[in-house]
Structure formats: structure tokens, C-alpha cells
Design an enzyme around this catalytic site. Structure first.
Site, PDB file in Angstrom:
ATOM      1  N   ILE A   1      85.908 155.998 -26.766  1.00 56.61           N
ATOM      2  CA  ILE A   1      86.212 157.365 -27.901  1.00 56.61           C
ATOM      3  C   ILE A   1      86.468 156.604 -29.581  1.00 56.61           C
ATOM      4  O   ILE A   1      86.016 155.163 -29.589  1.00 56.61           O
ATOM      5  CB  ILE A   1      88.806 157.227 -28.074  1.00 56.61           C
ATOM      6  CG1 ILE A   1      88.671 158.603 -28.396  1.00 56.61           C
ATOM      7  CG2 ILE A   1      89.025 156.137 -27.692  1.00 56.61           C
ATOM      8  CD1 ILE A   1      90.174 158.342 -27.825  1.00 56.61           C
TER       9      ILE A   1
ATOM     10  N   ASP B   1      87.834 155.932 -32.956  1.00 55.42           N
ATOM     11  CA  ASP B   1      89.640 156.293 -32.919  1.00 55.42           C
ATOM     12  C   ASP B   1      90.028 156.078 -34.453  1.00 55.42           C
ATOM     13  O   ASP B   1      89.433 157.275 -35.811  1.00 55.42           O
ATOM     14  CB  ASP B   1      90.320 155.589 -32.402  1.00 55.42           C
ATOM     15  CG  ASP B   1      91.762 155.817 -32.927  1.00 55.42           C
ATOM     16  OD1 ASP B   1      92.334 156.700 -33.705  1.00 55.42           O
ATOM     17  OD2 ASP B   1      92.828 155.289 -31.402  1.00 55.42           O
ATOM     18  N   THR B   2      89.626 154.696 -34.535  1.00 55.96           N
ATOM     19  CA  THR B   2      89.788 154.288 -35.782  1.00 55.96           C
ATOM     20  C   THR B   2      88.125 153.904 -36.651  1.00 55.96           C
ATOM     21  O   THR B   2      87.772 153.522 -37.501  1.00 55.96           O
ATOM     22  CB  THR B   2      90.823 152.397 -35.774  1.00 55.96           C
ATOM     23  OG1 THR B   2      89.459 151.287 -35.503  1.00 55.96           O
ATOM     24  CG2 THR B   2      91.919 152.954 -35.810  1.00 55.96           C
ATOM     25  N   GLY B   3      86.992 153.360 -35.202  1.00 57.74           N
ATOM     26  CA  GLY B   3      85.933 153.333 -36.196  1.00 57.74           C
ATOM     27  C   GLY B   3      85.750 151.966 -35.904  1.00 57.74           C
ATOM     28  O   GLY B   3      84.387 151.665 -36.098  1.00 57.74           O
TER      29      GLY B   3
END
Length: 189
Positions: A100, A102-104
Site C-alpha cells: 500500500i 499511504d504516506t509515501g
């Protein structure tokens, strides 16, 4: 059914169809080359297993640890690589695979580290990307591309809502990775 499993966002059939499509795209992209698939554990294990079964060409697999979650809270990324990793990826194309985006932060840290080992290229694939990032992507999720700035993925399986999700490798406190579908986590009242 477990009381923490909320609405199903993606069925097992939808996920399987997308993995087949990604397998075709990636096998075409890497035709004639032998990439090293660098899997960020533990979340991508189901995705990786399904993907490599759809990949007709030769690939090498490497597994790294990049922990950034403690329960439901994101934190500092901790990276661990196996012994001898650098010599096995030097001069080869690398495809980093994660569950995933998400924030990177995880993807950015991993990609920076991979570049230290002298690969011919570093590209990225994530199965799920939270929608807050989908609008800011500069290219279509399936376009051919080089590594993106700030760790944005080159290929994305699905864009999903910016909510906590479980299943298909994603967990909450170590549970629910085994679900064959993706669902929302229902928080206790």
C-alpha cells in the site's frame, strides 16, 4: 464474521483480475530482462505470490523489511536488508513491490536505498494507493516510467479510499492479512 471487518471494498475476484492484468503488463515491460523483484515484507506477500505466478519470464526475488506502522499509527521507517543483497541487485533492473502507498515514506526510503546499490533502474509497484495521492499523480498508473520523485509508484493496482483497510496482506495489529479481499477496518464503538 469478525466485528472489526467492515464493508468489503474489493472482492477476491476483482483483485485476481487486476493481478492478472499487472502480470501481463510487467512481463511485457521486462521482456528480455531479468528483474529483481524486491518485496517489502510482510504486507505484500499475498500480492507477490499471486503476481509471480502470472509472470512467465525469469525473475529473482529479494525480501526486505521496511516497518513503518505500530498498530494503526504511521511512524519512522525502519529498513532491514538481507546479507549479500547489494551484490545480487547491482547492475540489474529492480522492481520494488509494496502492498500500500499511504504516506509515501516507506517507498521513498526504499527507493533511495536501492539506488545506492547501482541498479540499471528502480521502478515501483503497489497494490493499493490511498486516493489522497491519486489526484496528484503526474502520469497514469500503468504508464511506462522511471522512478518517480518522492517515491510515487510507477504502477498501481487499485486506488482506494483514504481509510484504514485490512485483507489481502494488510493487517491491523497482525490480524486479517489472510483475508482474500480488501475491507474497511471497523473501529470499536
Amino acid at each position: 464474521m469478525d466485528h472489526q471487518i467492515g464493508d468489503v471494498l474489493l472482492t477476491a475476484a476483482q483483485i485476481a483480475a487486476r493481478v492478472r492484468q499487472l502480470g501481463r503488463i510487467l512481463s511485457h515491460t521486462y521482456r528480455g530482462r531479468e528483474p529483481v523483484l524486491v518485496a517489502i515484507m510482510n504486507g505484500c506477500v499475498l500480492f507477490l505470490a499471486d503476481l509471480v505466478r502470472r509472470w512467465p519470464g525469469p525473475v529473482d526475488l529479494e525480501f526486505i523489511s521496511a516497518a513503518s506502522y505500530d498498530g494503526a499509527q504511521a511512524g519512522r521507517v525502519r529498513l532491514a536488508l538481507p546479507a549479500g543483497f547489494a551484490s545480487r541487485v547491482a547492475g540489474r533492473p529492480i522492481l520494488v513491490i509494496d502492498d500500500i502507498y499511504d504516506t509515501g515514506a516507506t517507498l521513498a526510503v526504499v527507493c533511495r536505498k536501492m539506488k545506492d546499490f547501482g541498479p540499471t533502474e528502480v521502478r515501483t509497484l503497489v497494490m493499493f494507493r490511498k486516493r489522497r495521492h491519486a489526484a496528484s499523480a503526474t502520469r497514469a498508473p500503468l504508464s511506462k516510467g522511471r522512478s518517480r520523485a518522492r517515491g510515487r509508484p510507477d504502477w498501481v493496482g487499485f486506488d482506494i479510499p483514504d481509510r484504514f483497510v485490512i485483507g489481502y496482506g494488510l493487517d491491523y495489529c497482525g490480524r486479517y492479512r489472510n483475508l482474500p479481499y480488501l475491507a474497511l477496518l471497523r473501529q470499536a464503538p
